[in-house]
Design a protein around this motif. Structure first.
Motif, PDB file in Angstrom:
ATOM      1  N   PHE A  93      32.767 -17.108  -1.607  1.00 49.19           N
ATOM      2  CA  PHE A  93      31.875 -17.118  -0.981  1.00 49.19           C
ATOM      3  C   PHE A  93      31.696 -15.991   0.211  1.00 49.19           C
ATOM      4  O   PHE A  93      31.063 -16.145   1.110  1.00 49.19           O
ATOM      5  N   GLN A  94      32.068 -14.953  -0.282  1.00 51.87           N
ATOM      6  CA  GLN A  94      31.898 -13.780   0.315  1.00 51.87           C
ATOM      7  C   GLN A  94      32.713 -13.594   1.919  1.00 51.87           C
ATOM      8  O   GLN A  94      32.055 -12.921   2.585  1.00 51.87           O
ATOM      9  N   SER A  95      33.523 -14.340   2.007  1.00 51.73           N
ATOM     10  CA  SER A  95      34.425 -14.455   3.214  1.00 51.73           C
ATOM     11  C   SER A  95      35.697 -13.723   3.178  1.00 51.73           C
ATOM     12  O   SER A  95      36.447 -13.767   2.014  1.00 51.73           O
ATOM     13  N   LEU A  96      36.421 -13.080   4.194  1.00 53.79           N
ATOM     14  CA  LEU A  96      37.619 -12.527   4.106  1.00 53.79           C
ATOM     15  C   LEU A  96      38.803 -13.674   3.843  1.00 53.79           C
ATOM     16  O   LEU A  96      38.681 -14.627   4.416  1.00 53.79           O
ATOM     17  N   PRO A  97      39.631 -13.202   2.887  1.00 52.59           N
ATOM     18  CA  PRO A  97      40.662 -14.338   2.740  1.00 52.59           C
ATOM     19  C   PRO A  97      41.887 -14.315   3.769  1.00 52.59           C
ATOM     20  O   PRO A  97      42.996 -14.014   3.687  1.00 52.59           O
ATOM     21  N   VAL A  98      41.490 -14.563   4.954  1.00 54.44           N
ATOM     22  CA  VAL A  98      42.648 -14.523   6.009  1.00 54.44           C
ATOM     23  C   VAL A  98      42.647 -16.139   6.676  1.00 54.44           C
ATOM     24  O   VAL A  98      41.598 -16.638   6.769  1.00 54.44           O
ATOM     25  N   TYR A  99      43.787 -16.735   6.638  1.00 54.72           N
ATOM     26  CA  TYR A  99      43.947 -18.011   6.922  1.00 54.72           C
ATOM     27  C   TYR A  99      45.071 -18.126   7.763  1.00 54.72           C
ATOM     28  O   TYR A  99      46.136 -17.397   8.079  1.00 54.72           O
ATOM     29  N   SER A 100      44.796 -19.279   8.656  1.00 55.32           N
ATOM     30  CA  SER A 100      45.993 -19.271   9.625  1.00 55.32           C
ATOM     31  C   SER A 100      46.811 -20.826   9.283  1.00 55.32           C
ATOM     32  O   SER A 100      46.337 -21.518   8.573  1.00 55.32           O
ATOM     33  N   LYS A 101      47.960 -20.799   9.325  1.00 52.48           N
ATOM     34  CA  LYS A 101      49.031 -21.878   9.133  1.00 52.48           C
ATOM     35  C   LYS A 101      49.771 -22.302  10.373  1.00 52.48           C
ATOM     36  O   LYS A 101      50.226 -21.039  11.132  1.00 52.48           O
TER      37      LYS A 101
END
Length: 102
Positions: free
Chosen positions: A55-63
């Motif tokens: 989806f053209q977003s950066l693969p940065v995730y919070s946990k």
């Protein structure tokens, strides 16, 4: 492109989405001299590459771990030299705890 390409995870603690955005600013360098507008900008070469999602977003995730007391920010889809990325993030954001999962 790179000698050894593999997909790895890069996890580090105590970052927010506003501070991580600075680490992924444009990779287009400013021209060395203010020339005419017809000159093309030069691309900066990095030894790593963070691929975008479908989806053209950066693969940065919070946990959130430990019952909400430990907040992690994870970067996925990294190709190339993770140590160079770790060094660049430390230079941009200061010394932070960084761990790498393969």
């Amino acid at each position: 492109m790179f000698g050894l390409l593999s997909t790895r995870r890069f996890t580090f603690a105590r970052l927010t989405h506003s501070t991580i955005g600075r680490a992924f600013e444009s990779t287009v360098a400013a021209a060395s001299e203010p020339a005419a507008s017809t000159a093309a900008p030069q691309m900066v070469k990095y030894p790593y590459f963070v691929r975008r999602t479908r989806f053209q977003s950066l693969p940065v995730y919070s946990k959130v771990k430990n019952g909400g007391t430990r907040k992690l920010t994870m970067i996925r889809r990294i190709d190339g030299d993770i140590e160079a990325l770790r060094t660049d993030i430390n230079q941009m954001l200061g010394n932070i705890s960084v761990s790498v999962k393969k």
